[in-house]
Write a protein that holds these residues in place. Structure first.
Motif, PDB file in Angstrom:
ATOM      1  N   LYS A  85      46.701  -6.716  25.092  1.00 18.48           N
ATOM      2  CA  LYS A  85      47.679  -6.523  24.016  1.00 18.48           C
ATOM      3  C   LYS A  85      47.022  -6.575  22.634  1.00 18.48           C
ATOM      4  O   LYS A  85      47.660  -6.267  21.636  1.00 18.48           O
ATOM      5  CB  LYS A  85      48.770  -7.585  24.105  1.00 18.48           C
ATOM      6  N   VAL A  86      45.757  -6.943  22.585  1.00 20.72           N
ATOM      7  CA  VAL A  86      45.052  -7.069  21.302  1.00 20.72           C
ATOM      8  C   VAL A  86      44.742  -5.681  20.747  1.00 20.72           C
ATOM      9  O   VAL A  86      44.089  -4.875  21.405  1.00 20.72           O
ATOM     10  CB  VAL A  86      43.754  -7.892  21.457  1.00 20.72           C
ATOM     11  N   VAL A 117      32.948  -8.460  18.823  1.00 23.05           N
ATOM     12  CA  VAL A 117      32.571  -7.047  18.989  1.00 23.05           C
ATOM     13  C   VAL A 117      32.126  -6.788  20.426  1.00 23.05           C
ATOM     14  O   VAL A 117      32.458  -5.752  21.011  1.00 23.05           O
ATOM     15  CB  VAL A 117      31.485  -6.647  17.972  1.00 23.05           C
ATOM     16  N   GLU A 118      31.409  -7.740  21.002  1.00 27.13           N
ATOM     17  CA  GLU A 118      30.960  -7.607  22.393  1.00 27.13           C
ATOM     18  C   GLU A 118      32.157  -7.445  23.335  1.00 27.13           C
ATOM     19  O   GLU A 118      32.123  -6.623  24.249  1.00 27.13           O
ATOM     20  CB  GLU A 118      30.173  -8.879  22.756  1.00 27.13           C
ATOM     21  N   ASP A 122      34.955  -1.794  18.925  1.00 24.40           N
ATOM     22  CA  ASP A 122      35.264  -1.535  17.511  1.00 24.40           C
ATOM     23  C   ASP A 122      36.488  -2.314  17.036  1.00 24.40           C
ATOM     24  O   ASP A 122      36.588  -2.660  15.862  1.00 24.40           O
ATOM     25  CB  ASP A 122      35.468  -0.043  17.263  1.00 24.40           C
ATOM     26  N   ALA A 123      37.419  -2.602  17.934  1.00 21.57           N
ATOM     27  CA  ALA A 123      38.605  -3.390  17.565  1.00 21.57           C
ATOM     28  C   ALA A 123      38.225  -4.839  17.247  1.00 21.57           C
ATOM     29  O   ALA A 123      39.023  -5.585  16.692  1.00 21.57           O
ATOM     30  CB  ALA A 123      39.639  -3.358  18.684  1.00 21.57           C
TER      31      ALA A 123
END
Length: 151
Positions: A85-86, A117-118, A122-123
């Motif tokens: 949901k993130v 980031v891992e 990109d989100a």
């Protein structure tokens, strides 16, 4: 790929979401934003205590910040039920227990930023603050709070 699958692929196991240690809630939600209260550096052996520039090296501080990031994600999963949901990591605010002359706070907080980031790609890229503190609760090395956007 789901975030749960991504965690498994990376060999990352989330800790249990820590309970609040004082009179506050672990998160607050406003619309699509979830504000996660500051998570202190701890691992399976307990608190990660230290002062950067005195008795802890930058690399150990970054590892402590990574542990804060895992706790943030564990809290987020407890709130949402699913990390899928993130939509994005909006902001991290990191506090580093350090001496007045220590200047590598950004390198320490990178331990958490790199984790975001891992896991989220990109989100996971976010706005950020990385600041020094003369002391932190219980003598921990790092505390980090976060804001996430969810669906």
């Amino acid at each position: 790929m789901s975030i749960e699958n991504r965690l498994a692929e990376l060999g990352i196991t989330l800790p249990d979401a820590p309970a609040p240690a004082a009179n506050y809630v672990p998160f607050a939600q406003s619309g699509n934003l979830i504000f996660i209260s500051g998570q202190i550096s701890a691992d399976e052996n307990g608190l990660i205590i230290g002062k950067l520039g005195e008795n802890m090296e930058t690399e150990a501080g970054a590892a402590a910040a990574r542990r804060c990031g895992l706790a943030l994600i564990a809290q987020l999963k407890a709130v949402t039920g699913s990390l899928d949901k993130v939509k994005r990591v909006v902001k991290l605010s990191g506090f580093v227990n350090s001496t007045p002359d220590f200047t590598e706070q950004p390198k320490v907080i990178n331990g958490c930023s790199d984790l975001m980031v891992e896991i989220f790609g990109d989100a996971g890229r976010h706005a950020r603050a990385a600041v020094s503190a003369p002391s932190l609760p219980l003598g921990v090395a790092v505390e980090i709070e976060a804001i996430f956007e969810v669906e």
